[in-house]
Design a protein around this motif. Structure first.
Motif, PDB file in Angstrom:
ATOM      1  N   LEU A 145      39.689  46.209  26.808  1.00 59.21           N
ATOM      2  CA  LEU A 145      40.605  47.277  27.429  1.00 59.21           C
ATOM      3  C   LEU A 145      40.167  47.739  28.664  1.00 59.21           C
ATOM      4  O   LEU A 145      40.874  47.944  29.656  1.00 59.21           O
ATOM      5  N   HIS A 146      39.040  48.118  28.918  1.00 61.64           N
ATOM      6  CA  HIS A 146      38.521  48.873  29.883  1.00 61.64           C
ATOM      7  C   HIS A 146      38.259  47.925  31.191  1.00 61.64           C
ATOM      8  O   HIS A 146      38.450  48.197  32.290  1.00 61.64           O
ATOM      9  N   ALA A 147      38.025  46.569  31.043  1.00 62.69           N
ATOM     10  CA  ALA A 147      37.853  45.553  31.643  1.00 62.69           C
ATOM     11  C   ALA A 147      39.437  45.544  32.431  1.00 62.69           C
ATOM     12  O   ALA A 147      39.367  45.196  33.728  1.00 62.69           O
ATOM     13  N   ALA A 148      40.339  45.440  31.737  1.00 62.35           N
ATOM     14  CA  ALA A 148      41.712  45.484  32.195  1.00 62.35           C
ATOM     15  C   ALA A 148      41.989  46.574  33.071  1.00 62.35           C
ATOM     16  O   ALA A 148      42.740  46.410  33.981  1.00 62.35           O
ATOM     17  N   LYS A 149      41.423  47.608  32.922  1.00 65.53           N
ATOM     18  CA  LYS A 149      41.772  48.621  33.714  1.00 65.53           C
ATOM     19  C   LYS A 149      41.073  48.638  35.073  1.00 65.53           C
ATOM     20  O   LYS A 149      41.439  49.095  36.025  1.00 65.53           O
ATOM     21  N   ALA A 150      39.865  48.184  34.883  1.00 69.37           N
ATOM     22  CA  ALA A 150      39.170  47.829  36.277  1.00 69.37           C
ATOM     23  C   ALA A 150      39.755  46.805  36.911  1.00 69.37           C
ATOM     24  O   ALA A 150      39.818  47.016  38.303  1.00 69.37           O
ATOM     25  N   SER A 151      40.446  45.972  36.436  1.00 69.24           N
ATOM     26  CA  SER A 151      41.205  44.789  37.174  1.00 69.24           C
ATOM     27  C   SER A 151      42.247  45.486  37.912  1.00 69.24           C
ATOM     28  O   SER A 151      42.746  44.721  38.912  1.00 69.24           O
ATOM     29  N   ARG A 152      42.674  46.600  37.660  1.00 64.55           N
ATOM     30  CA  ARG A 152      43.896  47.180  38.550  1.00 64.55           C
ATOM     31  C   ARG A 152      43.174  47.626  40.034  1.00 64.55           C
ATOM     32  O   ARG A 152      44.207  47.851  40.658  1.00 64.55           O
ATOM     33  N   TYR A 153      41.972  47.915  39.916  1.00 65.93           N
ATOM     34  CA  TYR A 153      41.544  48.134  41.272  1.00 65.93           C
ATOM     35  C   TYR A 153      40.669  46.940  41.711  1.00 65.93           C
ATOM     36  O   TYR A 153      40.087  46.946  42.720  1.00 65.93           O
ATOM     37  N   GLY A 154      41.286  45.601  41.213  1.00 66.84           N
ATOM     38  CA  GLY A 154      40.692  44.449  42.144  1.00 66.84           C
ATOM     39  C   GLY A 154      39.367  43.924  41.454  1.00 66.84           C
ATOM     40  O   GLY A 154      38.769  43.041  42.215  1.00 66.84           O
ATOM     41  N   VAL A 155      38.848  44.448  40.476  1.00 69.43           N
ATOM     42  CA  VAL A 155      37.682  43.995  40.124  1.00 69.43           C
ATOM     43  C   VAL A 155      37.965  43.054  38.724  1.00 69.43           C
ATOM     44  O   VAL A 155      38.188  43.471  37.689  1.00 69.43           O
ATOM     45  N   THR A 156      37.686  41.785  38.953  1.00 66.37           N
ATOM     46  CA  THR A 156      38.041  41.003  37.810  1.00 66.37           C
ATOM     47  C   THR A 156      36.599  40.416  36.726  1.00 66.37           C
ATOM     48  O   THR A 156      37.165  39.954  35.918  1.00 66.37           O
ATOM     49  N   SER A 157      35.605  40.921  37.369  1.00 63.05           N
ATOM     50  CA  SER A 157      34.481  41.035  36.403  1.00 63.05           C
ATOM     51  C   SER A 157      33.493  42.229  36.503  1.00 63.05           C
ATOM     52  O   SER A 157      33.108  42.681  37.690  1.00 63.05           O
ATOM     53  N   VAL A 158      33.559  43.212  35.460  1.00 62.37           N
ATOM     54  CA  VAL A 158      32.802  44.226  35.535  1.00 62.37           C
ATOM     55  C   VAL A 158      31.195  44.115  35.667  1.00 62.37           C
ATOM     56  O   VAL A 158      30.679  44.878  36.067  1.00 62.37           O
ATOM     57  N   ASN A 159      30.880  42.861  35.499  1.00 59.57           N
ATOM     58  CA  ASN A 159      29.552  42.509  35.886  1.00 59.57           C
ATOM     59  C   ASN A 159      29.216  41.790  37.151  1.00 59.57           C
ATOM     60  O   ASN A 159      28.123  41.300  37.379  1.00 59.57           O
ATOM     61  N   ALA A 160      30.260  42.139  37.944  1.00 50.24           N
ATOM     62  CA  ALA A 160      29.998  41.592  39.343  1.00 50.24           C
ATOM     63  C   ALA A 160      29.867  42.840  40.322  1.00 50.24           C
ATOM     64  O   ALA A 160      30.941  43.488  40.791  1.00 50.24           O
ATOM     65  N   PRO A 161      28.542  43.193  40.778  1.00 50.67           N
ATOM     66  CA  PRO A 161      28.255  44.384  41.510  1.00 50.67           C
ATOM     67  C   PRO A 161      28.819  44.483  42.683  1.00 50.67           C
ATOM     68  O   PRO A 161      29.342  45.651  43.136  1.00 50.67           O
ATOM     69  N   ARG A 162      29.130  43.398  43.517  1.00 51.97           N
ATOM     70  CA  ARG A 162      29.576  43.407  44.744  1.00 51.97           C
ATOM     71  C   ARG A 162      31.196  43.970  44.767  1.00 51.97           C
ATOM     72  O   ARG A 162      31.490  44.437  45.550  1.00 51.97           O
ATOM     73  N   GLN A 163      31.953  43.190  43.764  1.00 56.01           N
ATOM     74  CA  GLN A 163      33.460  43.265  43.573  1.00 56.01           C
ATOM     75  C   GLN A 163      33.596  44.888  43.211  1.00 56.01           C
ATOM     76  O   GLN A 163      34.134  45.834  43.778  1.00 56.01           O
ATOM     77  N   VAL A 164      32.668  45.412  42.480  1.00 55.10           N
ATOM     78  CA  VAL A 164      32.525  46.965  42.024  1.00 55.10           C
ATOM     79  C   VAL A 164      32.208  47.774  43.205  1.00 55.10           C
ATOM     80  O   VAL A 164      33.003  48.850  43.337  1.00 55.10           O
ATOM     81  N   ALA A 165      31.233  47.540  44.038  1.00 56.87           N
ATOM     82  CA  ALA A 165      31.007  48.247  45.428  1.00 56.87           C
ATOM     83  C   ALA A 165      32.090  48.339  46.237  1.00 56.87           C
ATOM     84  O   ALA A 165      32.396  49.139  46.670  1.00 56.87           O
ATOM     85  N   ASP A 166      32.695  47.122  46.206  1.00 57.04           N
ATOM     86  CA  ASP A 166      33.753  46.985  47.429  1.00 57.04           C
ATOM     87  C   ASP A 166      34.831  47.613  46.897  1.00 57.04           C
ATOM     88  O   ASP A 166      35.442  48.340  47.780  1.00 57.04           O
ATOM     89  N   ALA A 167      35.210  47.634  45.577  1.00 52.73           N
ATOM     90  CA  ALA A 167      36.461  48.359  45.229  1.00 52.73           C
ATOM     91  C   ALA A 167      36.198  50.008  45.270  1.00 52.73           C
ATOM     92  O   ALA A 167      36.864  50.819  45.615  1.00 52.73           O
ATOM     93  N   LEU A 168      34.865  50.319  44.881  1.00 50.18           N
ATOM     94  CA  LEU A 168      34.726  51.770  44.964  1.00 50.18           C
ATOM     95  C   LEU A 168      34.703  52.238  46.519  1.00 50.18           C
ATOM     96  O   LEU A 168      35.396  53.571  46.744  1.00 50.18           O
ATOM     97  N   VAL A 169      34.147  51.659  47.630  1.00 50.29           N
ATOM     98  CA  VAL A 169      34.127  51.911  48.811  1.00 50.29           C
ATOM     99  C   VAL A 169      35.507  51.867  49.307  1.00 50.29           C
ATOM    100  O   VAL A 169      35.954  52.862  50.010  1.00 50.29           O
ATOM    101  N   GLY A 170      36.342  50.984  48.796  1.00 51.22           N
ATOM    102  CA  GLY A 170      38.053  50.988  49.102  1.00 51.22           C
ATOM    103  C   GLY A 170      38.522  52.128  48.608  1.00 51.22           C
ATOM    104  O   GLY A 170      40.004  52.569  48.936  1.00 51.22           O
ATOM    105  N   MET A 171      38.088  53.043  47.601  1.00 45.33           N
ATOM    106  CA  MET A 171      38.635  54.103  46.857  1.00 45.33           C
ATOM    107  C   MET A 171      38.136  55.144  47.509  1.00 45.33           C
ATOM    108  O   MET A 171      38.723  56.356  47.367  1.00 45.33           O
TER     109      MET A 171
END
Length: 641
Positions: free
Chosen positions: A260-286
């Protein structure tokens, strides 16, 4: 008789593998000679793996030896070999194992040689190695594994047999984890490996004993650690009952939550919550500002940073200091649910013995400060206020579960070590220590936030957290945190003096801190400031361990389940549970360097989780399993009361 010669440090050694009755007679005569001479004999076992209490677990060989000769008894499926091994272990007056708790529990369960029989005459070379230098080799330490220690002090080629055995595992299509169960028990490399381990540990023991003497480590400390190891091994052997229906449901719910929460993260372009670079890029983009980087230069998005962005404290409670970032919240919750499903739910579901119990592994001497660790599952890592996982662990039938923990033990130990008179006075008066500190710093009209900030600063002294970490945890601006730290140091001047003294002495003594019991704690040259929290954490751990020994002397170990940080968990018959908990609390309580270390006994009901719930109705509100079992929920609440 099979013979396997091998040169160790230029000496010819031989591993013997008895095959006949005549061979066993030779083995018995060797044991009798060694017993008459009172020698310390190396001992070890080979098994199918690490899950000692699994219904499919097997003990394959038992080996005994001295510096030149080893005997490997193939006990798997051979009663005559089992009897010979059992007799030898009971006959020999002194034994040395490396990582003794494991082998003692194996022999207790699978060869019927009681822990109480072998334990008192056993030396654990790993305990001695830890007392000499508690750091693993990769942290710059002397090393804690048998092969690396022997490569330093016995024979530089000692690790070769490990590599040879790994190659054999690969040749039969197995890994290091699975090969132990699948390798042919007659394979020459396997048998030689087994024999060499006892030869090596026999040679290592006198070297370690000499090193401890030269370093000024007291023998009484080694004796203390061996006794603690045996108490913890007894608790591990007992294990804890698991509520299997609840766990089966829990695994499913955690997996759904992670998805459920992985699906919420995917709304912000994060396809894997275990991918730090994806998460960092998305947070900066926000619009978030990330300033910390890893050694490789990547933006950090570890748990502490995500908690700060999600406006959560370390117990996952809302701080109310900023607008929570929904991506940080989703990533945190998805990762936690996934980890809990694997590390706790599946571990408890699949790690049961044939009586439905789980046996968490208690490493009584772990970390640089000697703090204990628990694995399989790692129950000491659970958030202090969460009941979800604890709900799965039950008292024995007809029993109630109880918990006894110390009241602010680290802060009290700090006050005692530093001889901090203001803090000691507050403790003696029974004051809420963090509220007392807030009042001194901010005046009688201090707020709950002021108290929380003062609490954070205090624990920063204990656990080594700096201003930036505390700012993240509390949500307070960094300048305010630095101001609070300065005020804290002015209020409790004894702590600052103590810290400066420790650091000064550590630099003069080769970057080492010595604790009151004579424990040697090495410091990293670039982290000398950690001297205070090392000393406090190690001493608080030793306080709990002394309490374990005192309880054992009173016969209370039979009621204990786990030691967790500053808490002892236990189970006792319902009609005496209150009395047992009080006696445990009374035994744990002590005065340390003039500072009282008080305890807080609490008796629960249907599960460990019951100790963490105010009302069964709260469980029903948040836990579908309880909502589906209202009768049991009501009964649990009645027992809790």
């Amino acid at each position: 008789m099979k013979h396997f010669p091998y040169a160790v440090a230029g000496d010819e050694t031989v591993t013997y593998v008895p095959e006949s009755a005549a061979d066993l007679d030779l083995f018995r005569r060797w044991v009798e000679r060694k017993a008459r001479a009172g020698e310390t004999i190396g001992a070890d076992t080979e098994t199918t793996g690490l899950d000692i209490f699994s219904p499919t677990y097997r003990l394959r060989t038992v080996q005994l030896g001295d510096a030149r000769d080893a005997w490997v008894l193939q006990v798997e499926g051979r009663p005559e070999m089992q009897e010979a091994a059992r007799w030898a272990l009971k006959s020999l007056p002194r034994l040395v194992f490396h990582n003794a708790a494991f082998d003692l529990l194996v022999l207790d369960r699978h060869l019927n040689v009681p822990l109480a029989t072998l334990g008192p005459k056993t030396t654990d070379s790993k305990i001695l190695a830890h007392l000499y230098d508690p750091r693993p080799k990769h942290e710059g330490g002397y090393g804690l594994a048998l092969k690396e220690l022997c490569a330093r002090d016995v024979d530089p080629s000692a690790p070769d047999t490990q590599g040879d055995l790994t190659a054999v595992f690969r040749s039969i299509g197995e890994t290091k984890a699975t090969g132990w169960a699948k390798i042919d028990i007659h394979h020459p490399t396997y048998l030689q490996y087994a024999g060499l381990d006892v030869i090596l540990v026999s040679r290592l023991l006198p070297v370690l004993e000499d090193r401890l003497r030269a370093a000024g480590i007291r023998k009484t400390l080694a004796d203390f650690e061996h006794r603690v190891m045996l108490v913890c091994a007894a608790m591990e052997r007992r294990g804890m009952l698991v509520d299997q229906p609840y766990v089966a449901d829990l695994v499913g719910r955690l997996e759904e939550e992670a998805t459920l929460h992985a699906a919420k993260a995917s709304r912000y372009g994060v396809t894997s919550v275990n991918a730090p670079r994806q998460v960092a890029d998305a947070l900066v983009g926000m619009g978030e500002t990330l300033t910390e980087t890893t050694d490789s230069g990547a933006l950090k998005v570890d748990k502490s940073i995500l908690l700060d962005l999600a406006d959560l404290d370390t117990q996952w409670q809302p701080r109310g200091t900023r607008t929570p970032n929904p991506l940080a919240d989703a990533v945190l919750r998805s990762k936690r649910a996934g980890k809990w499903s694997t590390s706790y739910g599946i571990a408890m579901r699949d790690g049961l013995d044939d009586a439905g119990r789980i046996h968490p592994k208690i490493n009584s001497l772990q970390a640089r400060t000697a703090r204990m660790s628990i694995s399989g599952p790692p129950l000491q890592q659970l958030p202090s206020g969460d009941w979800t996982i604890r709900r799965a662990l039950l008292p024995d039938p007809g029993h109630r579960i109880f918990s006894v923990d110390y009241s602010a033990v680290e802060m009290r130990v700090l006050a005692a070590l530093a001889d901090e008179t203001v803090m000691k006075r507050a403790i003696a008066e029974g004051r809420d220590l963090h509220g007392f500190t807030a009042e001194l710093i901010y005046g009688p009209n201090y707020t709950s936030f002021h108290r929380k900030l003062c609490k954070g600063v205090g624990f920063g002294k204990v656990y080594g957290g700096g201003a930036l970490t505390l700012s993240r945890q509390t949500g307070a601006p960094l300048p305010d945190v630095k101001t609070a730290i300065g005020a804290y140091d002015r209020t409790y001047r004894g702590i600052k003096r103590y810290s400066a003294k420790l650091q000064r002495e550590a630099r003069a003594d080769g970057y080492v801190v010595w604790t009151p019991v004579g424990r040697k704690l090495p410091l990293d040259r670039d982290r000398v400031y950690a001297a205070t929290n090392y000393a406090v954490q190690s001493t608080a751990r030793d306080v709990l361990c002394q309490a374990l020994l005192d309880m054992d002397a009173k016969g209370l170990t039979d009621y204990l389940l786990l030691p967790i940080h500053d808490e002892c968990l236990g189970t006792a018959p319902a009609d005496i549970a209150e009395d047992v908990a009080r006696e445990v609390g009374k035994t744990m309580a002590m005065t340390f360097m003039g500072v009282p270390l008080d305890t807080d006994p609490e008796v629960g009901g249907a599960s460990w989780g019951s100790l963490y719930m105010k009302k069964a109705e709260t469980m029903m509100e948040h836990d579908p399993w309880y909502a589906a079992h209202p009768d049991e929920a009501a009964a649990a609440e009645e027992r809790r009361r």
